[in-house]
Design a protein around this motif. Structure first.
Motif, PDB file in Angstrom:
ATOM      1  N   ILE A 171       0.838  -1.200   0.000  1.00 13.02           N
ATOM      2  CA  ILE A 171       0.000   0.000   0.000  1.00 13.02           C
ATOM      3  C   ILE A 171       0.876   1.254   0.000  1.00 13.02           C
ATOM      4  CG2 ILE A 171      -1.653   1.328   1.374  1.00 13.02           C
ATOM      5  CD1 ILE A 171      -2.822  -1.387   2.296  1.00 13.02           C
ATOM      6  N   LYS A 172       1.971   1.242   0.745  1.00 14.87           N
ATOM      7  CA  LYS A 172       2.864   2.403   0.770  1.00 14.87           C
ATOM      8  C   LYS A 172       3.498   2.644  -0.592  1.00 14.87           C
ATOM      9  CE  LYS A 172       3.903   2.189   5.725  1.00 14.87           C
ATOM     10  NZ  LYS A 172       4.923   1.924   6.769  1.00 14.87           N
ATOM     11  N   LYS A 173       3.846   1.571  -1.292  1.00 16.26           N
ATOM     12  CA  LYS A 173       4.395   1.721  -2.645  1.00 16.26           C
ATOM     13  C   LYS A 173       3.345   2.286  -3.595  1.00 16.26           C
ATOM     14  CE  LYS A 173       7.733  -2.087  -2.240  1.00 16.26           C
ATOM     15  NZ  LYS A 173       8.101  -3.449  -2.741  1.00 16.26           N
ATOM     16  N   LEU A 174       2.118   1.804  -3.467  1.00 24.12           N
ATOM     17  CA  LEU A 174       1.030   2.325  -4.298  1.00 24.12           C
ATOM     18  C   LEU A 174       0.790   3.805  -4.021  1.00 24.12           C
ATOM     19  CD1 LEU A 174      -1.493  -0.653  -3.973  1.00 24.12           C
ATOM     20  CD2 LEU A 174      -0.232  -0.011  -6.040  1.00 24.12           C
ATOM     21  N   ASN A 175       0.899   4.185  -2.760  1.00 23.47           N
ATOM     22  CA  ASN A 175       0.714   5.592  -2.402  1.00 23.47           C
ATOM     23  C   ASN A 175       1.782   6.463  -3.055  1.00 23.47           C
ATOM     24  OD1 ASN A 175      -0.650   7.662  -0.675  1.00 23.47           O
ATOM     25  ND2 ASN A 175       1.398   7.796   0.239  1.00 23.47           N
ATOM     26  N   ASP A 176       3.010   5.975  -3.104  1.00 22.58           N
ATOM     27  CA  ASP A 176       4.088   6.731  -3.750  1.00 22.58           C
ATOM     28  C   ASP A 176       3.808   6.916  -5.239  1.00 22.58           C
ATOM     29  OD1 ASP A 176       5.437   6.924  -1.346  1.00 22.58           O
ATOM     30  OD2 ASP A 176       6.746   5.200  -1.750  1.00 22.58           O
ATOM     31  N   ILE A 177       3.289   5.867  -5.878  1.00 21.54           N
ATOM     32  CA  ILE A 177       2.960   5.952  -7.306  1.00 21.54           C
ATOM     33  C   ILE A 177       1.868   6.992  -7.538  1.00 21.54           C
ATOM     34  CG2 ILE A 177       1.994   4.677  -9.267  1.00 21.54           C
ATOM     35  CD1 ILE A 177       3.219   2.124  -7.962  1.00 21.54           C
ATOM     36  N   ALA A 178       0.850   6.958  -6.689  1.00 17.62           N
ATOM     37  CA  ALA A 178      -0.253   7.905  -6.839  1.00 17.62           C
ATOM     38  C   ALA A 178       0.223   9.342  -6.655  1.00 17.62           C
ATOM     39  CB  ALA A 178      -1.352   7.574  -5.829  1.00 17.62           C
ATOM     40  N   ARG A 179       0.998   9.593  -5.624  1.00 16.98           N
ATOM     41  CA  ARG A 179       1.475  10.949  -5.359  1.00 16.98           C
ATOM     42  C   ARG A 179       2.345  11.456  -6.503  1.00 16.98           C
ATOM     43  NH1 ARG A 179       3.863  11.579   0.581  1.00 16.98           N
ATOM     44  NH2 ARG A 179       3.988  13.719  -0.202  1.00 16.98           N
ATOM     45  N   ALA A 180       3.171  10.568  -7.059  1.00 16.00           N
ATOM     46  CA  ALA A 180       4.011  10.978  -8.192  1.00 16.00           C
ATOM     47  C   ALA A 180       3.162  11.340  -9.404  1.00 16.00           C
ATOM     48  CB  ALA A 180       4.981   9.850  -8.550  1.00 16.00           C
ATOM     49  N   GLY A 181       1.975  10.756  -9.500  1.00 17.35           N
ATOM     50  CA  GLY A 181       1.080  11.047 -10.615  1.00 17.35           C
ATOM     51  C   GLY A 181       0.081  12.139 -10.327  1.00 17.35           C
ATOM     52  N   GLY A 182       0.221  12.814  -9.175  1.00 15.45           N
ATOM     53  CA  GLY A 182      -0.675  13.914  -8.845  1.00 15.45           C
ATOM     54  C   GLY A 182      -2.054  13.475  -8.400  1.00 15.45           C
ATOM     55  N   MET A 183      -2.161  12.253  -7.870  1.00 17.63           N
ATOM     56  CA  MET A 183      -3.439  11.713  -7.404  1.00 17.63           C
ATOM     57  C   MET A 183      -3.313  11.310  -5.951  1.00 17.63           C
ATOM     58  SD  MET A 183      -4.028   8.934 -10.484  1.00 17.63           S
ATOM     59  CE  MET A 183      -2.285   8.437 -10.538  1.00 17.63           C
ATOM     60  N   THR A 184      -4.445  11.159  -5.293  1.00 22.30           N
ATOM     61  CA  THR A 184      -4.425  10.465  -4.013  1.00 22.30           C
ATOM     62  C   THR A 184      -4.442   8.965  -4.286  1.00 22.30           C
ATOM     63  OG1 THR A 184      -6.835  10.295  -3.787  1.00 22.30           O
ATOM     64  CG2 THR A 184      -5.780  12.329  -2.984  1.00 22.30           C
ATOM     65  N   LEU A 185      -4.041   8.192  -3.299  1.00 22.65           N
ATOM     66  CA  LEU A 185      -4.087   6.739  -3.450  1.00 22.65           C
ATOM     67  C   LEU A 185      -5.509   6.273  -3.733  1.00 22.65           C
ATOM     68  CD1 LEU A 185      -3.037   3.869  -3.307  1.00 22.65           C
ATOM     69  CD2 LEU A 185      -3.031   4.034  -0.802  1.00 22.65           C
ATOM     70  N   ALA A 186      -6.481   6.857  -3.037  1.00 26.01           N
ATOM     71  CA  ALA A 186      -7.879   6.462  -3.248  1.00 26.01           C
ATOM     72  C   ALA A 186      -8.316   6.748  -4.677  1.00 26.01           C
ATOM     73  CB  ALA A 186      -8.780   7.194  -2.252  1.00 26.01           C
ATOM     74  N   GLN A 187      -7.959   7.899  -5.199  1.00 25.45           N
ATOM     75  CA  GLN A 187      -8.349   8.236  -6.570  1.00 25.45           C
ATOM     76  C   GLN A 187      -7.715   7.284  -7.577  1.00 25.45           C
ATOM     77  OE1 GLN A 187      -7.070  12.307  -6.561  1.00 25.45           O
ATOM     78  NE2 GLN A 187      -8.982  13.076  -5.682  1.00 25.45           N
ATOM     79  N   MET A 188      -6.457   6.931  -7.370  1.00 27.72           N
ATOM     80  CA  MET A 188      -5.812   5.991  -8.278  1.00 27.72           C
ATOM     81  C   MET A 188      -6.475   4.623  -8.201  1.00 27.72           C
ATOM     82  SD  MET A 188      -1.779   4.894  -8.594  1.00 27.72           S
ATOM     83  CE  MET A 188      -1.783   3.709  -7.217  1.00 27.72           C
TER      84      MET A 188
END
Length: 330
Positions: free
Chosen positions: A263-280
């Motif tokens: 989940i932490k890795k997914l959160n990093d991906i989302a933030r790098a893409g300008g999204m929240t984890l939930a939105q991604m």
């Protein structure tokens, strides 16, 4: 007096549900959580009316929703219909379900005709409705003949108490059998409600194929893994969160060290893409052609708006999907 936004249909996509005439919003509101005693009636009605203002026309309930008392979510939704949404009933798609433990004794659970018929009558009374748009059997019953359960669903439509019927939590084989029986009863299976998210992808193992092959719609519940696919639990379990509630299964199901690392890795991906984890996580589900609608919960209008923002994101590129697969170890 509540007056809905005149622009409520401008920002929402409506998708045809399978091969039916019914369209559902790409994002629907579920009342599994936050519509018992967790929020005041005023707060609940604010969320419901705001959802309608944003183009959400589908509200999803079940007989046993509502903390701490089963049925309380339906009662509270019925009050909201009286207070604000009632004049717009014909613009709403209301669904409910039965299949889990609801009342004492041998007739308050599973999938018998007696339980399902009685449950729907109770749900209609709690909500003050003459009919629901969709009635689901909430889970397969290993003992009641499937023919009995499906015939009960068909009779609900014939009686005018439900316009459409669906199933939930059925696997691919069970779904195929149920769809066949309902078709023979001349009441096609409209929709399947399935648990599906980045961490739980069993629907990909044949179920999506069965739904597409048979023209059955699909609505996904727990798209955020009960809050695990947000930034809420990245630094522990906050007091007052769902995972902190007595009896909650969120921590055991999703927050072990291995899964939390993903989940932490997914959160990093989302933030790098300008999204929240939930939105991604929501955008990842919405990309699938089999999905008619994604069922989200909301504890506030702000949280609902944040989820709805996922509908405006550009499609996830192959590079992002590749990063997601790597984060999940696939």
């Amino acid at each position: 007096m509540y007056q809905p936004s005149e622009r409520r249909y401008e920002g929402m996509e409506y998708k045809r549900c399978g091969r039916s005439g019914l369209k559902l919003p790409a994002m629907s509101l579920g009342l599994w959580q936050n519509f018992g005693t967790e929020k005041t009636l005023k707060e609940q009605e604010e969320i419901l009316c705001h959802a309608f203002d944003r183009g959400i026309t589908h509200f999803d309930l079940a007989n046993n929703y509502g903390h701490p008392a089963r049925g309380l979510a339906e009662e509270n939704f019925g009050r909201a219909l009286k207070d604000c949404l009632g004049p717009y009933r014909d613009e709403l798609a209301v669904s409910t379900k039965a299949g889990y433990d609801m009342w004492q004794g041998p007739y308050g659970n599973w999938g018998s005709r007696k339980y399902l018929m009685a449950s729907l009558d109770q749900s209609l009374r709690r909500m003050g409705l003459d009919y629901v748009d969709i009635f689901y059997h909430h889970r397969p019953d290993p003992e009641t003949p499937l023919e009995e359960t499906m015939e009960a669903l068909s009779d609900m439509v014939r009686q005018g108490k439900a316009l459409y019927v669906g199933i939930s939590n059925y696997n691919a084989e069970q779904t195929a059998a149920a769809v066949k029986l309902l078709r023979e009863n001349h009441t096609p299976c409209l929709i399947h409600q399935v648990r599906y998210n980045l961490l739980e992808r069993q629907a990909e193992d044949g179920l999506f194929h069965v739904l597409s092959e048979n023209g059955v719609g699909c609505i996904c519940f727990s798209p955020l893994a009960q809050g695990a696919l947000t930034d809420k639990y990245l630094r522990g379990i906050p007091a007052g969160s769902r995972a902190a509630r007595e009896g909650s299964t969120v921590a055991a199901r999703y927050l072990d060290a291995e899964t939390l690392g993903k989940i932490k890795k997914l959160n990093d991906i989302a933030r790098a893409g300008g999204m929240t984890l939930a939105q991604m996580a929501l955008a990842w589900i919405l990309r699938r052609p089999e999905v008619t609608s994604v069922l989200v919960g909301a504890s506030s209008t702000a949280q609902l708006d944040s989820s709805l923002a996922a509908l405006k994101l550009p499609p996830l590129g192959e590079d992002v999907r590749k990063e997601i697969r790597a984060a999940l170890g696939q």
